[in-house]
Design an enzyme around this catalytic site. Sequence first.
Site, PDB file in Angstrom:
ATOM      1  CB  VAL A 195      -0.928   0.026   1.236  1.00 44.68           C
ATOM      2  CG1 VAL A 195      -1.806   1.274   1.222  1.00 44.68           C
ATOM      3  CG2 VAL A 195      -1.781  -1.228   1.307  1.00 44.68           C
ATOM      4  CB  CYS A 196       0.986   4.183   0.550  1.00 41.63           C
ATOM      5  SG  CYS A 196       1.334   5.943   0.633  1.00 41.63           S
ATOM      6  CB  THR A 197       5.836   4.891   0.130  1.00 41.83           C
ATOM      7  OG1 THR A 197       5.551   4.842   1.529  1.00 41.83           O
ATOM      8  CG2 THR A 197       5.494   6.268  -0.421  1.00 41.83           C
TER       9      THR A 197
ATOM     10  CB  THR B 105       3.773   4.206  -5.272  1.00 48.16           C
ATOM     11  OG1 THR B 105       4.242   4.370  -3.927  1.00 48.16           O
ATOM     12  CG2 THR B 105       4.224   5.386  -6.110  1.00 48.16           C
TER      13      THR B 105
ATOM     14  CB  ALA C  79      -2.859   4.489  -5.395  1.00 44.04           C
TER      15      ALA C  79
END
Length: 264
Positions: free
Chosen positions: A152-154, A172, A202
């Site tokens: 998830v995300c970074t 990301t 993202a």
Amino acid sequence: MSTDDGKRTPSRRGLLRGTAAGAAVAAVGAGGSARAASGTGQNRAAAGSGKVRVAILLYDGFTALDAVGPYEMLCRVPDTRVTMVAREAGPVRTDTGELSLVAERAMRDVHRAEVLLVPGGGQRGTEAMMRDTEAHDWIRRIHRRSVWTTSVCTGSLIIGAAGLLRGLPATTYWASRPYLKDVGAVYTPGRFVETGKIITAAGVSAGMDMGLHLVSRLTDEKVARAMQLAVEYDPDPPYDTGSPEKADAATQALALKLLADAAR
């Protein structure tokens, strides 16, 4: 900044600081999700007849919702066991330093999971994990036998630094999109991007979308629809600035300033 093997990692200034270039990437895929390459149908059957083990990796500086959002979608799935894992068992601080989650098990004690989930974090946490070769070794070991490996995300930058995204489509956090190329990934728009057994989500709240998608992959659409209702996941935000494509430059800059100012 470079790692020992010469790979460039995001600068302290760059990772979570706004960039107009980061906002100019292609629009989000239709329906709020993208599958760059269709999954191969891995599901509960692929994991065997026992409980599905989900390992969520915590580290100092992770973002709470990156871990908790997917957790809420997955923790009530029948015959599924979600475990928080960290370098050592015990409380682990989030990126703000004002909240901790408890890791039930240490990495050295977890040798297999059907689902691996790596959340993203603030600049401090993400950069440290991108340099953490011990964590990379563990991620690769779990990935070798996982049914699904997710971020998830970074968190995608972290699994990318572990070598899992070379040549693969991925997504990301919006301000970190340019850094995917530094770990060999190909930025692909979407709330989540699935390719083979890897799913990257993202930023932050997109982990809930990915988590719900994982429910359908581990069970079926009927259970996933029921789980969406169980957690009353019916987004209807009061504003329409939830992606950089919908926000002006001033809003983007303020959003990233709020994140940076809250970081500890």
